[in-house]
Design a protein around this motif. Structure first.
Motif, PDB file in Angstrom:
ATOM      1  N   ASN A   3     -15.438  69.608  78.994  1.00 46.48           N
ATOM      2  CA  ASN A   3     -15.040  69.525  79.880  1.00 46.48           C
ATOM      3  C   ASN A   3     -16.834  70.706  80.123  1.00 46.48           C
ATOM      4  N   LYS A   4     -17.350  70.778  79.187  1.00 44.46           N
ATOM      5  CA  LYS A   4     -18.483  71.332  79.465  1.00 44.46           C
ATOM      6  C   LYS A   4     -20.177  70.508  80.090  1.00 44.46           C
ATOM      7  N   HIS A   5     -20.809  70.369  81.017  1.00 46.05           N
ATOM      8  CA  HIS A   5     -21.792  70.280  81.149  1.00 46.05           C
ATOM      9  C   HIS A   5     -22.743  70.426  81.137  1.00 46.05           C
ATOM     10  N   LEU A   6     -23.924  70.277  80.184  1.00 44.90           N
ATOM     11  CA  LEU A   6     -25.240  71.014  79.907  1.00 44.90           C
ATOM     12  C   LEU A   6     -26.083  70.802  80.962  1.00 44.90           C
ATOM     13  N   MET A   7     -27.243  70.966  81.659  1.00 45.42           N
ATOM     14  CA  MET A   7     -28.586  70.595  81.848  1.00 45.42           C
ATOM     15  C   MET A   7     -29.345  71.005  81.524  1.00 45.42           C
ATOM     16  N   PHE A  54     -26.126  68.174  90.026  1.00 46.82           N
ATOM     17  CA  PHE A  54     -25.439  67.383  88.593  1.00 46.82           C
ATOM     18  C   PHE A  54     -24.339  68.322  88.484  1.00 46.82           C
ATOM     19  N   ASN A  55     -24.073  69.513  89.262  1.00 43.53           N
ATOM     20  CA  ASN A  55     -23.169  70.536  89.133  1.00 43.53           C
ATOM     21  C   ASN A  55     -23.058  71.106  87.761  1.00 43.53           C
ATOM     22  N   PRO A  56     -23.749  71.475  86.860  1.00 42.70           N
ATOM     23  CA  PRO A  56     -23.600  71.501  85.495  1.00 42.70           C
ATOM     24  C   PRO A  56     -22.631  72.830  85.541  1.00 42.70           C
ATOM     25  N   THR A  57     -22.142  72.790  84.405  1.00 41.99           N
ATOM     26  CA  THR A  57     -21.531  74.349  83.563  1.00 41.99           C
ATOM     27  C   THR A  57     -22.513  75.653  83.068  1.00 41.99           C
ATOM     28  N   HIS A  58     -23.360  74.412  82.480  1.00 44.31           N
ATOM     29  CA  HIS A  58     -23.893  75.122  81.045  1.00 44.31           C
ATOM     30  C   HIS A  58     -25.928  74.851  82.334  1.00 44.31           C
ATOM     31  N   ILE A  59     -26.802  75.403  81.547  1.00 45.47           N
ATOM     32  CA  ILE A  59     -27.783  75.293  81.975  1.00 45.47           C
ATOM     33  C   ILE A  59     -29.234  75.705  80.880  1.00 45.47           C
ATOM     34  N   ASN A 258     -27.663  78.759  71.906  1.00 49.02           N
ATOM     35  CA  ASN A 258     -26.729  78.947  71.996  1.00 49.02           C
ATOM     36  C   ASN A 258     -26.411  78.792  72.711  1.00 49.02           C
ATOM     37  N   LEU A 259     -25.266  77.273  72.942  1.00 46.08           N
ATOM     38  CA  LEU A 259     -24.160  77.079  74.516  1.00 46.08           C
ATOM     39  C   LEU A 259     -23.718  77.601  74.951  1.00 46.08           C
TER      40      LEU A 259
END
Length: 288
Positions: A3-7, A54-59, A258-259
């Protein structure tokens, strides 16, 4: 698929866009310390607009680094047509990374490579099981689009993007994203200052790659081209091979990231302290 979304943010694209949006009117937002902050202020607004859209979980924010790149070593005239950065922008180059760090967003870059290469490497390593959105002003990055990766091209204003998925890219260009670097190699790039094949523009380059799938396929079928096309390509074969290397994003860059450390967790107080140091006004609401 997680469910991760990286921008992934092309930092220089946002910084330069922010600078020139106001610099045209000589509006540099010089603070009490004598430091111009117009690019930094716009960068924050662009970054948070993208985050909200874009509502990412990670940037992760990727940067071009100082010094020659592997492309410039291959072709000394690579980007040699670009003028020096304006003096008002120079102090903002280092400050923008401090600003990004204050938001607990990792800065990623490595000497010898461009931000595009860092972004391409991360996409290659993570996109099998992570949704990725790349925010940039550079259409070169369209070549890394895949079924889990979209590229959002900055448009005029803040919060406006042309978002390319695989389907949209194919609809607009008639080829697959992975073929785009061959198109760029044929047509060259005046912005990056590499030549391609003299006399072949985007329209012809797209037509040839659609028909023959790749530069390799094209070179194997030169006799099927018009006399003019064949002559141009044979005359510029060395230039074509060089441009092919320059146009291709290098996706095996030895970067460190590191994600898990890029999870979006902005400390409001820490961010506001940085905003106060830069003497920003009116940005407290965007991180509330």
């Amino acid at each position: 698929m997680t469910n991760k979304h990286l921008m992934l943010v092309d930092g220089m694209a946002l910084l330069f866009r922010s600078f020139y949006a106001t610099a045209v009117n000589n509006y540099f937002m010089i603070n009490s310390k004598g430091t111009p902050t117009n690019a930094l202020f716009g960068f924050v607004k662009h970054l948070f607009a993208a985050k909200d859209q874009f509502n990412p979980t990670h940037i992760i924010c990727c940067w071009d680094m100082e010094g020659p790149t592997h492309r410039a070593k291959l072709f000394p005239d690579y980007k040699a047509n670009r003028s020096e950065a304006p003096i008002e922008l120079l102090p903002q180059f280092s400050l923008v990374k401090e600003l990004v760090s204050s938001l607990d967003i990792p800065n990623v870059g490595i000497k010898g490579y461009e931000a595009d290469d860092c972004i391409g490497t991360i996409v290659d390593e993570l996109s099998n099981d992570t949704k990725i959105t790349v925010v940039t002003g550079d259409k070169d990055l369209l070549q890394i689009i895949n079924h889990n990766t979209s590229v959002a091209i900055l448009k005029k204003g803040i919060g406006n993007y042309d978002v390319f998925t695989v389907d949209k890219f194919v609809e607009d260009y008639g080829i697959f994203p992975s073929q785009f670097s061959d198109v760029k190699a044929l047509m060259g790039d005046s912005s990056d200052n590499y030549p391609g094949v003299m006399g072949i523009g985007e329209k012809t380059a797209l037509k040839l790659i659609k028909e023959f799938n790749s530069i390799d396929g094209l070179l194997e079928n030169l006799d099927k081209l018009t006399k003019g096309q064949k002559t141009k390509i044979e005359k510029d074969l060395k230039s074509l091979e060089l441009s092919r290397v320059l146009a291709k994003i290098h996706n095996q860059v030895p970067i460190e990231y590191n994600l898990e450390h890029s999870e979006l967790k902005i400390d409001k107080n820490k961010a506001l302290t940085m905003f106060e140091e830069l003497e920003f006004k009116g940005l407290d609401k965007i991180i509330s």
